[in-house]
Write a protein that holds these residues in place. Sequence first.
Motif, PDB file in Angstrom:
ATOM      1  N   PRO A   1      22.460  66.327  78.818  1.00 64.45           N
ATOM      2  CA  PRO A   1      22.684  67.649  79.429  1.00 64.45           C
ATOM      3  C   PRO A   1      24.145  68.082  79.391  1.00 64.45           C
ATOM      4  O   PRO A   1      24.440  69.270  79.216  1.00 64.45           O
ATOM      5  CB  PRO A   1      22.186  67.472  80.866  1.00 64.45           C
ATOM      6  CG  PRO A   1      22.213  66.009  81.117  1.00 64.45           C
ATOM      7  CD  PRO A   1      21.920  65.370  79.805  1.00 64.45           C
TER       8      PRO A   1
ATOM      9  N   THR B   1      25.237  71.293  77.165  1.00 61.24           N
ATOM     10  CA  THR B   1      25.760  72.439  77.920  1.00 61.24           C
ATOM     11  C   THR B   1      27.137  72.843  77.417  1.00 61.24           C
ATOM     12  O   THR B   1      27.425  74.035  77.228  1.00 61.24           O
ATOM     13  CB  THR B   1      25.822  72.107  79.422  1.00 61.24           C
ATOM     14  OG1 THR B   1      24.519  71.757  79.883  1.00 61.24           O
ATOM     15  CG2 THR B   1      26.333  73.299  80.215  1.00 61.24           C
TER      16      THR B   1
ATOM     17  N   VAL C   1      18.447  74.987  78.036  1.00 57.89           N
ATOM     18  CA  VAL C   1      19.117  74.413  79.212  1.00 57.89           C
ATOM     19  C   VAL C   1      18.313  74.693  80.476  1.00 57.89           C
ATOM     20  O   VAL C   1      18.118  73.806  81.326  1.00 57.89           O
ATOM     21  CB  VAL C   1      20.548  74.977  79.339  1.00 57.89           C
ATOM     22  CG1 VAL C   1      21.150  74.602  80.687  1.00 57.89           C
ATOM     23  CG2 VAL C   1      21.423  74.444  78.210  1.00 57.89           C
TER      24      VAL C   1
ATOM     25  N   GLY D   1      15.249  72.613  80.533  1.00 58.84           N
ATOM     26  CA  GLY D   1      15.636  71.220  80.722  1.00 58.84           C
ATOM     27  C   GLY D   1      15.976  70.906  82.165  1.00 58.84           C
ATOM     28  O   GLY D   1      15.610  69.851  82.687  1.00 58.84           O
ATOM     29  N   LEU D   2      16.687  71.819  82.809  1.00 62.60           N
ATOM     30  CA  LEU D   2      17.005  71.621  84.228  1.00 62.60           C
ATOM     31  C   LEU D   2      15.736  71.560  85.077  1.00 62.60           C
ATOM     32  O   LEU D   2      15.590  70.692  85.951  1.00 62.60           O
ATOM     33  CB  LEU D   2      17.901  72.762  84.722  1.00 62.60           C
ATOM     34  CG  LEU D   2      19.366  72.737  84.287  1.00 62.60           C
ATOM     35  CD1 LEU D   2      20.037  74.070  84.614  1.00 62.60           C
ATOM     36  CD2 LEU D   2      20.112  71.586  84.956  1.00 62.60           C
TER      37      LEU D   2
ATOM     38  N   LYS E   1      13.826  68.263  84.364  1.00 62.17           N
ATOM     39  CA  LYS E   1      14.476  67.105  84.972  1.00 62.17           C
ATOM     40  C   LYS E   1      14.274  67.112  86.488  1.00 62.17           C
ATOM     41  O   LYS E   1      14.032  66.059  87.107  1.00 62.17           O
ATOM     42  CB  LYS E   1      15.967  67.111  84.639  1.00 62.17           C
ATOM     43  CG  LYS E   1      16.712  65.853  85.063  1.00 62.17           C
ATOM     44  CD  LYS E   1      16.244  64.632  84.292  1.00 62.17           C
ATOM     45  CE  LYS E   1      17.095  63.415  84.608  1.00 62.17           C
ATOM     46  NZ  LYS E   1      16.592  62.191  83.927  1.00 62.17           N
TER      47      LYS E   1
END
Length: 262
Positions: free
Chosen positions: A74, A78, A197, A200-201, A204
């Motif tokens: 990440p 990022t 992103v 993905g956040l 997770k």
Amino acid sequence: MAMNGQELNSRSTQATDSKMAGHQVEDLRGFNPIFYFSQAVGAAIVVLVSIWTIHHRGGFTWRSNPGLEFNWHPLLMTIGLVYLGGNVNLIYRSLRNYGKKGLKLSHACLHGVILILVLFGLVAAFDSHNFAVPPKPNLYTLHSWIGLLTVILYCSQYVVGFISFMYPGIADALRGVLMPYHVFCGVSIFIMSSCAVLTGLLEKAIFTLSKDYASSGEGFLMNFIGLLVILYTILIGYLLHKPSYKRYPRPEDGVLLAGGLD
């Protein structure tokens, strides 16, 4: 009083030079405040992702601990695809007073740096799955599909762009045809990076926080990072979209393509 032929030609030449220099078409009112604000937002994203991966996720290792190796993913993605990705698209506008050749070289080199960060980020993600005990499956979530597609398109864009605009043997006419598609693909890949992103956040948070997501400070931090990513994407998009912020050719640039990557 009527102007004679010499005066008319002189004024016509001055007007042409002024237009070439961008003085009649570039209106930069508001550019600097928005640009500097976007940089502050982008820097905040990188700092907060660093805090999240170090404080909440345990920091970084390499293959000695696949769970902690994942934390590189990440952070590097990022920094590379979002923060630097926004800036590499803006480089012709944020550094508009530099020469065209220098801007092209800087654009290509920064893309190269991003590509290196992305490749290390991918290795960290795959290692964290393949070397886990037991191994975890790869590429089965929406985030992984968006992310992989984004990386494939980014690599393709870099190769095609490098050959088309850095290789001296390519005809200017062909570059002129390719330029609008190159610009469109660059912006699209940046937007896809932000989507990767965000997914993905969320992925997770759901996988690691589960029932604690609603009351967790870590969950709040991840949500806040996501909002900043959206804000950063909007700011960069606005700076790229506004026609008056475009860098128009300067006389010192020489022969340039109309509608270049500015």
